[in-house]
Design an enzyme around this catalytic site. Sequence first.
Site, PDB file in Angstrom:
ATOM      1  N   ARG A  79      49.308  87.963  37.067  1.00  0.00           N
ATOM      2  CA  ARG A  79      49.900  87.842  35.727  1.00  0.00           C
ATOM      3  C   ARG A  79      50.801  86.611  35.640  1.00  0.00           C
ATOM      4  O   ARG A  79      50.857  85.948  34.613  1.00  0.00           O
ATOM      5  CB  ARG A  79      50.673  89.119  35.369  1.00  0.00           C
ATOM      6  N   LYS A 182      54.507  86.617  30.283  1.00  0.00           N
ATOM      7  CA  LYS A 182      55.873  87.075  30.575  1.00  0.00           C
ATOM      8  C   LYS A 182      56.783  85.849  30.620  1.00  0.00           C
ATOM      9  O   LYS A 182      57.232  85.428  31.688  1.00  0.00           O
ATOM     10  CB  LYS A 182      55.885  87.860  31.892  1.00  0.00           C
ATOM     11  N   GLU A 218      54.857  97.117  21.062  1.00  0.00           N
ATOM     12  CA  GLU A 218      55.469  97.706  22.266  1.00  0.00           C
ATOM     13  C   GLU A 218      56.926  98.024  22.055  1.00  0.00           C
ATOM     14  O   GLU A 218      57.484  97.830  20.982  1.00  0.00           O
ATOM     15  CB  GLU A 218      55.204  96.851  23.504  1.00  0.00           C
TER      16      GLU A 218
END
Length: 336
Positions: A79, A182, A218
Amino acid sequence: MDIDWKSLPFGYIKTDYNVRTYFRDGKWGSLELSSSEHVDIHIAATSLHYGQEAFEGMKAFMGKDGKIRLFRWEENAKRMQMSARGILMAEVPIEVFKKAILKVVRMNKRFVPPYGSGASLYIRPVLFGTGAEVGVKPADEYLFMVFVTPVGPYFKEGFRPVKMLLTKEFDRAAPQGTGRFKVGGNYAASLTSMKKAHEKGFANVLFLDSKEKKYIDECGPANFFGIKNNTYITPKSDSILPSITNMSLITLAEDMGLKTERRPVEESELGTFEEVGACGTAAVISPIGQIVDDETGKEFNYGTEPGPISTKLYNKLIAIQTGDEEDKFGWVEVVE
Ligand code: PLP
Ligand code: COI
């Protein structure tokens, strides 16, 4: 060392070492061990001006057997590479990532909270542009650094239902933006809404998709899931972080005989769930007891106790992470 492991917050505590490696002249250098809590970077570094920064979050757990275990670190490594590609940074090779996290955990073993304390060692890899640019363009130098810090639960409630504020006032990420990476900018974008939620007595914000304001995205720094009719349902969206915890819960839910669905979840569906929760490395599973729509005041209530399926999933996940239960999915790596 005087740490009260059982009442640790999710915060920063100085440990003995961190590790660093620089990307210069097109290649990664050697891994350096440091005991300094500071970095010295150029005043025109792209991370400072244009947000060229990405981070990861993982945990190391102490088992009953005295072994330290990492959970699915390779997914975090992949990721971080995806985040790097997303904002044109140098990618950290998987082997470099692995070497760095193993080294920093080994060097800070005395900070891994004891088995049964409910705490863990949080591992924070961070990658950022250190090269100087004044025009908007990617740097040619980067620093990849990993520090660790012992942490307790992210939400002070621990495994107790939290309240979430559903807001249409703020967006965290644009549909074709950086929400799935992220990167620090997403978290900067969430600060005002989070402050508002905290001031109103909520644990965090439940974001809707920013285009139509119709679908659940989210929950602050965690993914959302809902359970009904023996089905685990979680939003499919291009603007949310692909959570490794959520991915694991889907596997665990299927293994327990639940059906699973990853699909757009309309806000109007909130009233139909039997259980809802937030999931992530820091949040683990935080059952959600109540969601309040900031605009209309409409309340969705899910009870004052964690639901049975959330509880089962939580216990299963923790048991695998700490080594209490067999690692049948091959998710755990023992730090030798
Ligand atoms: N969503 C956001 C915005 C996050 O910051 C995190 C934390 O990493 C998550 C979801 C959960 O992801 P993971 O389970 O991989 O920690
Ligand atoms: C994590 O769950 O690892 C996170 O990154 C959450 C965080 C931003 C505190």
